[in-house]
Design a protein around this motif. Sequence first.
Motif, mmCIF file in Angstrom:
data_model
loop_
_atom_site.group_PDB
_atom_site.id
_atom_site.type_symbol
_atom_site.label_atom_id
_atom_site.label_comp_id
_atom_site.label_asym_id
_atom_site.label_seq_id
_atom_site.Cartn_x
_atom_site.Cartn_y
_atom_site.Cartn_z
ATOM 1 N N ALA A 33 0.789 -1.182 -0.046
ATOM 2 C CA ALA A 33 -0.230 0.011 0.089
ATOM 3 C C ALA A 33 0.815 1.131 0.121
ATOM 4 C CB ALA A 33 -0.886 -0.194 1.201
ATOM 5 N N SER A 35 1.649 5.143 1.072
ATOM 6 C CA SER A 35 0.967 6.030 2.129
ATOM 7 C C SER A 35 1.691 7.494 2.185
ATOM 8 C CB SER A 35 1.129 5.306 3.501
ATOM 9 O OG SER A 35 2.545 5.019 3.615
ATOM 10 N N VAL B 43 -3.455 5.950 3.687
ATOM 11 C CA VAL B 43 -2.634 4.670 3.036
ATOM 12 C C VAL B 43 -3.706 4.322 1.981
ATOM 13 C CG1 VAL B 43 -1.888 2.472 3.483
ATOM 14 C CG2 VAL B 43 -1.735 4.151 5.372
ATOM 15 N N THR B 45 -4.320 1.572 -1.417
ATOM 16 C CA THR B 45 -4.178 0.369 -2.061
ATOM 17 C C THR B 45 -4.947 0.107 -2.903
ATOM 18 O OG1 THR B 45 -3.568 -2.034 -1.685
ATOM 19 C CG2 THR B 45 -5.471 -0.942 -0.916
ATOM 20 N N ASN B 71 -8.576 -6.037 -0.155
ATOM 21 C CA ASN B 71 -7.787 -4.868 0.026
ATOM 22 C C ASN B 71 -7.770 -4.312 1.471
ATOM 23 O OD1 ASN B 71 -7.532 -3.093 -3.112
ATOM 24 N ND2 ASN B 71 -8.976 -4.481 -3.244
ATOM 25 N N ASP B 74 -4.714 -5.469 2.987
ATOM 26 C CA ASP B 74 -3.481 -4.867 2.461
ATOM 27 C C ASP B 74 -3.320 -3.307 3.485
ATOM 28 O OD1 ASP B 74 -2.311 -6.034 0.301
ATOM 29 O OD2 ASP B 74 -3.425 -5.361 -1.276
ATOM 30 N N LEU B 75 -4.307 -2.866 3.840
ATOM 31 C CA LEU B 75 -4.586 -1.554 4.586
ATOM 32 C C LEU B 75 -4.053 -2.088 6.069
ATOM 33 C CD1 LEU B 75 -7.339 0.556 3.357
ATOM 34 C CD2 LEU B 75 -4.990 0.543 2.499
ATOM 35 N N LYS B 78 -0.666 -2.672 7.083
ATOM 36 C CA LYS B 78 0.453 -1.262 6.995
ATOM 37 C C LYS B 78 -0.123 -0.447 8.227
ATOM 38 C CE LYS B 78 1.955 -3.084 4.186
ATOM 39 N NZ LYS B 78 3.194 -3.743 4.391
ATOM 40 N N ALA B 80 -3.179 0.600 8.921
ATOM 41 C CA ALA B 80 -4.192 1.470 8.580
ATOM 42 C C ALA B 80 -5.751 0.836 8.712
ATOM 43 C CB ALA B 80 -4.046 2.219 7.107
ATOM 44 N N PRO B 82 -9.475 0.972 6.945
ATOM 45 C CA PRO B 82 -10.173 1.149 5.863
ATOM 46 C C PRO B 82 -10.887 2.343 6.027
ATOM 47 C CG PRO B 82 -10.125 -1.098 5.836
ATOM 48 C CD PRO B 82 -9.755 -0.582 7.033
ATOM 49 N N GLY B 137 -7.237 4.390 3.381
ATOM 50 C CA GLY B 137 -7.466 4.343 4.943
ATOM 51 C C GLY B 137 -6.451 5.169 5.730
#
Lengths: 312, 312
Positions: A33, A35, B43, B45, B71, B74-75, B78, B80, B82, B137
Amino acid sequence: MGLRKLGERKIIKLLTSRLRRSLGMISDFDDDAASFRFSGKMVATTDMGSMGTHFTNADPAKIGRKIITSNATDLLSKGAIPKYALVSMGFPESTKMEWLEKMYAAMDTQLSQYDAFLIGGDTNKASEFAYSVAMLGEAKGSILKRSSAEEGDCLVLTGNIGSAAAGYLIRKKGFKATAAEKREFFQAQDDPKINAALCKKIWPQAHAGIDVSDGLAFELNEIARLSGKKIVVEWEKIPRSPMLEKFCKRNGLNEEKIALNYGEDYQIVFTTPNAEHGIIIGRVEKGKGVFLKRKGKLKKIQSKGYEHFKSN
Amino acid sequence: MGLRKLGERKIIKLLTSRLRRSLGMISDFDDDAASFRFSGKMVATTDMGSMGTHFTNADPAKIGRKIITSNATDLLSKGAIPKYALVSMGFPESTKMEWLEKMYAAMDTQLSQYDAFLIGGDTNKASEFAYSVAMLGEAKGSILKRSSAEEGDCLVLTGNIGSAAAGYLIRKKGFKATAAEKREFFQAQDDPKINAALCKKIWPQAHAGIDVSDGLAFELNEIARLSGKKIVVEWEKIPRSPMLEKFCKRNGLNEEKIALNYGEDYQIVFTTPNAEHGIIIGRVEKGKGVFLKRKGKLKKIQSKGYEHFKSN
């Protein structure tokens, strides 16, 4: 080099290695992702397409530029300047790495004119070339909707329309054109140019905005419908290439239909009470529907039946 | 009802009419771009796929949920949560409107667990069903990269792995399974569940994160490679369904390969110095490469050669 030998990781590394990098970006290109720091009004748009239906030739630089332009005009029409793009691509394994690198370089260069950056995406195998772009922009002032046109507003356009349609008709339908016409119309079709500096001047006073990618008739009907207003556009004021009339006459084509019902010019139409910038083509009035004024006569312009050559 | 009779405008109206609407949203659904206020670390993606390669059946609710989950993880990996999604879809004209409405309803419900919203997208005609999601996110703390694992970190996983692979093997390769196994493994494959509340507890101290959609072996190698560290994972600590071992034995399958080399579980692995939450499966050390410890013996786990059944 073909993609089969490289593998996804190397493909991504090659595609991202030469991209400009935003100072605001926190993440690395090889993460899942992207950022970044942001504060304000964010405007987000996304666009999806495939090679078969959206492009007429396979020059990677032109495709790269057009993919970015079509999203950028969505943001510019809303009063936002592009900041970040996420680009997803699907391509056949037979695709050449050099072809992809040229396309990514072109996207990056195209984004640089807005000081915007490609920050992420996704790559896939696909039976035909397909793409999806999400673009994020920033609006410093009001968000210009399709629904916010006001009575008394001027209708302002950012540049010529009809040229991209002419390029399409020459290429796809075999209509006759001079070398100069081909040069201009193909350029308009492959490489639509939108004047972001002009948009920025129009924004502070504008009420509504829409890009004319689906044809002026369709887009004006959207503004009229969603704003609950009548729109009168004057034929003589619509900016067109000086070559368009001759081209249409020579080929027995209806210039009005080409300028109003085709699309892909990616110019933007704004409504604004004080039109100091851009080309005034008409006015927002009390009432309903969209009308064309030509030689003093008013004629209703339908939204339906527009010939959107994207899906032809 | 089929899409041909409806036209794009009505399709969009039907799809968006029942969606929850974010209070932070400035624009309307029928505009070209979505706009909202935001301040902080964003963030972003994006994910793209087609029906042929990414899905094993055509239940619109399952597809909708899985598109969002892939998806969201993925956030979440990291650091984050959504907030907003833009969903683009391409579908054949023969697609039923009811099918699309069910998929959009499922995406909306799935997003609601994060208090996230579907705010925009793009619809297209396509020869086969294809989608692209961009998800935005917000990270309140540090961004957890693949490259930020530190020596001495614990390796923490959020849930069972291997179950989605078992579901795939039953359906696609005809391996034998009991009714209970089918229920559990199909559920894992169609409807991966990720515990966002657990992620939130892990984030404040975590250094690195990645979701295991491409298989644990591959993802751990990514962390090891990009962080410049060695990773040791302990077989006995890897959380798996109690049914997985029996299923593998009955079918002569290698459980280790299924748990490590297949993917699609959408669980997340974090590295963190203080592992108070999640399931500890190993440790980050000085050195290079990824190793599996089983019955006291260390064995190198390769990143290459993983069997990513998404593209099979």
